[in-house]
Write a protein that holds these residues in place. Structure first.
Motif, PDB file in Angstrom:
ATOM      1  N   SER A  11       0.843  -1.198   0.000  1.00  0.00           N
ATOM      2  CA  SER A  11       0.000   0.000   0.000  1.00  0.00           C
ATOM      3  C   SER A  11       0.878   1.248   0.000  1.00  0.00           C
ATOM      4  CB  SER A  11      -0.873   0.037   1.261  1.00  0.00           C
ATOM      5  OG  SER A  11      -1.511  -1.188   1.468  1.00  0.00           O
ATOM      6  N   ALA A  38      -1.325  -1.395  -4.780  1.00  0.00           N
ATOM      7  CA  ALA A  38      -2.687  -1.924  -4.981  1.00  0.00           C
ATOM      8  C   ALA A  38      -3.678  -0.766  -5.050  1.00  0.00           C
ATOM      9  CB  ALA A  38      -3.028  -2.866  -3.838  1.00  0.00           C
ATOM     10  N   LEU A  74      -6.266  -9.120  -8.554  1.00  0.00           N
ATOM     11  CA  LEU A  74      -5.339 -10.037  -7.882  1.00  0.00           C
ATOM     12  C   LEU A  74      -3.892  -9.759  -8.271  1.00  0.00           C
ATOM     13  CD1 LEU A  74      -7.225 -13.447  -8.175  1.00  0.00           C
ATOM     14  CD2 LEU A  74      -6.867 -12.083  -6.106  1.00  0.00           C
ATOM     15  N   LEU A  75      -3.029  -9.799  -7.269  1.00  0.00           N
ATOM     16  CA  LEU A  75      -1.600  -9.560  -7.494  1.00  0.00           C
ATOM     17  C   LEU A  75      -0.999 -10.616  -8.431  1.00  0.00           C
ATOM     18  CD1 LEU A  75       1.027  -8.077  -6.742  1.00  0.00           C
ATOM     19  CD2 LEU A  75       1.195  -9.574  -4.751  1.00  0.00           C
ATOM     20  N   TYR A  99       0.190 -13.772   8.675  1.00  0.00           N
ATOM     21  CA  TYR A  99      -0.511 -13.089   7.584  1.00  0.00           C
ATOM     22  C   TYR A  99       0.223 -13.302   6.253  1.00  0.00           C
ATOM     23  CZ  TYR A  99      -2.244  -8.981   4.985  1.00  0.00           C
ATOM     24  OH  TYR A  99      -2.776  -8.139   4.039  1.00  0.00           O
ATOM     25  N   MET A 106      -1.899 -18.691  -0.421  1.00  0.00           N
ATOM     26  CA  MET A 106      -3.062 -18.445  -1.279  1.00  0.00           C
ATOM     27  C   MET A 106      -2.606 -18.028  -2.677  1.00  0.00           C
ATOM     28  SD  MET A 106      -6.211 -18.631  -1.622  1.00  0.00           S
ATOM     29  CE  MET A 106      -6.967 -18.792  -0.007  1.00  0.00           C
TER      30      MET A 106
HETATM   31  O1  PNS Z   1       1.290  -2.980   2.296  1.00  0.00           O
HETATM   32  P1  PNS Z   1       0.192  -3.971   2.500  1.00  0.00           P
HETATM   33  O2  PNS Z   1      -1.099  -3.269   2.801  1.00  0.00           O
HETATM   34  O3  PNS Z   1       0.534  -5.034   3.495  1.00  0.00           O
HETATM   35  O4  PNS Z   1       0.012  -4.707   1.088  1.00  0.00           O
HETATM   36  C1  PNS Z   1      -0.923  -5.740   0.937  1.00  0.00           C
HETATM   37  C2  PNS Z   1      -1.022  -6.145  -0.549  1.00  0.00           C
HETATM   38  C3  PNS Z   1      -1.398  -4.968  -1.404  1.00  0.00           C
HETATM   39  C4  PNS Z   1       0.316  -6.711  -0.992  1.00  0.00           C
HETATM   40  C5  PNS Z   1      -2.117  -7.257  -0.625  1.00  0.00           C
HETATM   41  O5  PNS Z   1      -3.278  -6.797  -0.018  1.00  0.00           O
HETATM   42  C6  PNS Z   1      -2.426  -7.669  -2.052  1.00  0.00           C
HETATM   43  O6  PNS Z   1      -1.661  -8.408  -2.650  1.00  0.00           O
HETATM   44  N1  PNS Z   1      -3.567  -7.169  -2.601  1.00  0.00           N
HETATM   45  C7  PNS Z   1      -3.980  -7.454  -3.944  1.00  0.00           C
HETATM   46  C8  PNS Z   1      -5.214  -8.315  -3.984  1.00  0.00           C
HETATM   47  C9  PNS Z   1      -4.845  -9.771  -3.890  1.00  0.00           C
HETATM   48  O7  PNS Z   1      -4.147 -10.332  -4.709  1.00  0.00           O
HETATM   49  N2  PNS Z   1      -5.347 -10.420  -2.820  1.00  0.00           N
HETATM   50  C10 PNS Z   1      -5.078 -11.793  -2.543  1.00  0.00           C
HETATM   51  C11 PNS Z   1      -3.882 -11.950  -1.632  1.00  0.00           C
HETATM   52  S1  PNS Z   1      -3.773 -13.633  -1.126  1.00  0.00           S
END
Ligand code: PNS
Length: 160
Positions: A11, A38, A74-75, A99, A106
């Motif tokens: 973020s 994101a 999704l990333l 986490y 996942m």
């Molecule tokens: O800096 P952060 O807030 O910890 O980043 C979290 C982030 C953006 C890396 C994570 O929320 C993310 O990958 N979001 C994209 C949506 C996604 O792919 N979600 C599934 C993750 S298993």
């Protein structure tokens, strides 16, 4: 020769010296690094997306193989679309582990060609997070040395 492309997601609200350490180390390990912000994070940010991108652009400018981008959805989909095979995450304390493990597993389930690589935080940044920096700044404490100078200035302006 194949290019190794890695994503450093987050973020970045705002980017800290801890993030920067991870980005710099990723830049020395991979040919091409994309710091990806994101767009659809559920949290309400202090800095709007455009401002976070400007700050990241400034601090990543010295790294010639680092670009700053945004992504939706999704990333791992973004990784597959852009030919990135690695997701780089920083790991601080044990509290991060659960986490991060959940997300890594996942993400692997969703796309097993994309590997998550964890870099241990620099010891001097192990207690650092964007949230704690914002709280210190909000309450008038000094954030010098915790965030890049340009971010320090913006934090002061934003919370003045
Ligand atoms: O800096 P952060 O807030 O910890 O980043 C979290 C982030 C953006 C890396 C994570 O929320 C993310 O990958 N979001 C994209 C949506 C996604 O792919 N979600 C599934 C993750 S298993």
């Amino acid at each position: 020769m194949a290019v190794s492309r890695a994503l450093v997601p987050g973020s970045f609200d705002p980017v800290t010296n801890g993030h920067l350490d991870i980005i710099a180390r990723a830049a020395s390990m991979f040919d091409d690094v994309r710091v990806v912000v994101a767009r659809n994070a559920s949290k309400t940010p202090l800095f709007p997306l455009e401002e976070r991108l400007v700050m990241l652009g400034e601090v990543c400018a010295p790294f010639k193989n680092v670009a700053v981008e945004t992504f939706d959805g999704l990333l791992v989909e973004y990784a597959l679309r852009t030919g990135a095979t690695v997701i780089v995450k920083g790991l601080r304390a044990v509290s991060d582990f659960e986490y991060e493990l959940q997300m890594a597993l996942m993400n692997r389930r969703l796309a097993d060609r994309v590997e998550t690589v964890f870099l241990m935080t620099g010891a001097e940044y192990s207690y650092l997070s964007s949230n704690i920096v914002k709280e210190i700044a909000r309450l008038g404490g000094a954030v010098e040395g915790l965030v890049p100078k340009s971010v320090e200035k913006r934090l002061r302006e934003k919370l003045a």
